[in-house]
Design a protein around this motif. Sequence first.
Motif, PDB file in Angstrom:
ATOM      1  N   HIS A  99      38.719  40.779  33.977  1.00  0.00           N
ATOM      2  CA  HIS A  99      37.859  39.876  34.748  1.00  0.00           C
ATOM      3  C   HIS A  99      38.175  38.464  34.259  1.00  0.00           C
ATOM      4  O   HIS A  99      38.096  38.182  33.068  1.00  0.00           O
ATOM      5  CB  HIS A  99      36.394  40.236  34.476  1.00  0.00           C
ATOM      6  CG  HIS A  99      35.396  39.391  35.189  1.00  0.00           C
ATOM      7  ND1 HIS A  99      34.077  39.360  34.793  1.00  0.00           N
ATOM      8  CD2 HIS A  99      35.482  38.572  36.255  1.00  0.00           C
ATOM      9  CE1 HIS A  99      33.393  38.555  35.600  1.00  0.00           C
ATOM     10  NE2 HIS A  99      34.240  38.059  36.494  1.00  0.00           N
ATOM     11  N   ILE A 100      38.582  37.591  35.177  1.00  0.00           N
ATOM     12  CA  ILE A 100      38.953  36.221  34.823  1.00  0.00           C
ATOM     13  C   ILE A 100      38.168  35.239  35.690  1.00  0.00           C
ATOM     14  O   ILE A 100      37.330  35.643  36.491  1.00  0.00           O
ATOM     15  CB  ILE A 100      40.474  35.980  34.982  1.00  0.00           C
ATOM     16  CG1 ILE A 100      40.905  36.201  36.440  1.00  0.00           C
ATOM     17  CG2 ILE A 100      41.262  36.851  34.010  1.00  0.00           C
ATOM     18  CD1 ILE A 100      42.281  35.666  36.776  1.00  0.00           C
ATOM     19  N   GLY A 101      38.491  33.977  35.547  1.00  0.00           N
ATOM     20  CA  GLY A 101      37.864  32.950  36.356  1.00  0.00           C
ATOM     21  C   GLY A 101      36.478  32.587  35.841  1.00  0.00           C
ATOM     22  O   GLY A 101      35.975  33.153  34.872  1.00  0.00           O
ATOM     23  N   SER A 102      35.853  31.656  36.506  1.00  0.00           N
ATOM     24  CA  SER A 102      34.565  31.144  36.048  1.00  0.00           C
ATOM     25  C   SER A 102      33.462  32.181  36.063  1.00  0.00           C
ATOM     26  O   SER A 102      32.512  32.092  35.286  1.00  0.00           O
ATOM     27  CB  SER A 102      34.161  29.935  36.892  1.00  0.00           C
ATOM     28  OG  SER A 102      35.046  28.861  36.642  1.00  0.00           O
ATOM     29  N   THR A 103      33.560  33.195  36.938  1.00  0.00           N
ATOM     30  CA  THR A 103      32.519  34.229  36.942  1.00  0.00           C
ATOM     31  C   THR A 103      32.573  35.090  35.688  1.00  0.00           C
ATOM     32  O   THR A 103      31.636  35.834  35.406  1.00  0.00           O
ATOM     33  CB  THR A 103      32.616  35.138  38.186  1.00  0.00           C
ATOM     34  OG1 THR A 103      33.873  35.818  38.183  1.00  0.00           O
ATOM     35  CG2 THR A 103      32.401  34.347  39.464  1.00  0.00           C
ATOM     36  N   SER A 104      33.659  34.989  34.912  1.00  0.00           N
ATOM     37  CA  SER A 104      33.789  35.754  33.671  1.00  0.00           C
ATOM     38  C   SER A 104      33.282  34.980  32.454  1.00  0.00           C
ATOM     39  O   SER A 104      33.351  35.471  31.339  1.00  0.00           O
ATOM     40  CB  SER A 104      35.250  36.160  33.453  1.00  0.00           C
ATOM     41  OG  SER A 104      36.046  35.043  33.107  1.00  0.00           O
ATOM     42  N   VAL A 105      32.760  33.780  32.694  1.00  0.00           N
ATOM     43  CA  VAL A 105      32.309  32.912  31.605  1.00  0.00           C
ATOM     44  C   VAL A 105      30.787  32.752  31.688  1.00  0.00           C
ATOM     45  O   VAL A 105      30.278  32.220  32.677  1.00  0.00           O
ATOM     46  CB  VAL A 105      32.991  31.525  31.688  1.00  0.00           C
ATOM     47  CG1 VAL A 105      32.504  30.614  30.574  1.00  0.00           C
ATOM     48  CG2 VAL A 105      34.508  31.680  31.651  1.00  0.00           C
TER      49      VAL A 105
END
Length: 163
Positions: free
Chosen positions: A36-42
Motif C-alpha cells: 500500500h503506497i501513496g498518501s492513503t498509506s500515511v
Amino acid sequence: MDKVILHESQWEQWRERAQREITELVPLVGEAKLEHIGSTSVPQMPAKDVVDILIGVEPQRIQLLAQELKAHGYDLEGNFPDHCWLSLPSRQNRQSIIHIVQIDSRRWTRRIAFRDLLRESASARAKYLSIKREAAGSTENWDAYTQSKTQVVNELLSSIGIE
C-alpha cells in the motif's frame, strides 16, 4: 480527468480498503510483492479517496500481469514496458489504482522510500502536504496535480540519499 479533491485523512478506512484489495489481488498475481503506497498509506495525511497498490514483479511479467488484471475487470490506463497502472472499477470512478513495476527497481525503491519517509518524518509530511494542497487548488486534472508535486518529491527523496 477530474480536478483533484483532497479528503481529510481516513487512514484506518484506507488501510482496510488497501488490505482488502491486496487480499483480492494475491490469487491473481502469484509470485509478487504488494504494498500500500501513496498518501492513503500515511496516517493523518489528507489524500484523494483512491488507494494506491504497488505490485513488484520480475520485468518480463509486467505486461503479462497488466493484461491478466485487465481480463479480470481492471481498467488499464497506462501501459509502458516498465510500468503499467490500472484502475478499479474504472478511470472515471477510481477507488483503487494498481501500479505494476519491476521489484526492487528504481521506481519500486523510490515509491516505498517516499511512503516510509512520510510515515516517519513530520517535517517531510508538512512540506509535502503544503505542495499537495497548493497543487490541488491550482491544477485542473490528476496529471497536472501529479506533475506539480514532482520537484518536492525529488527534493525529499534526495534529502535521504535516494535519487
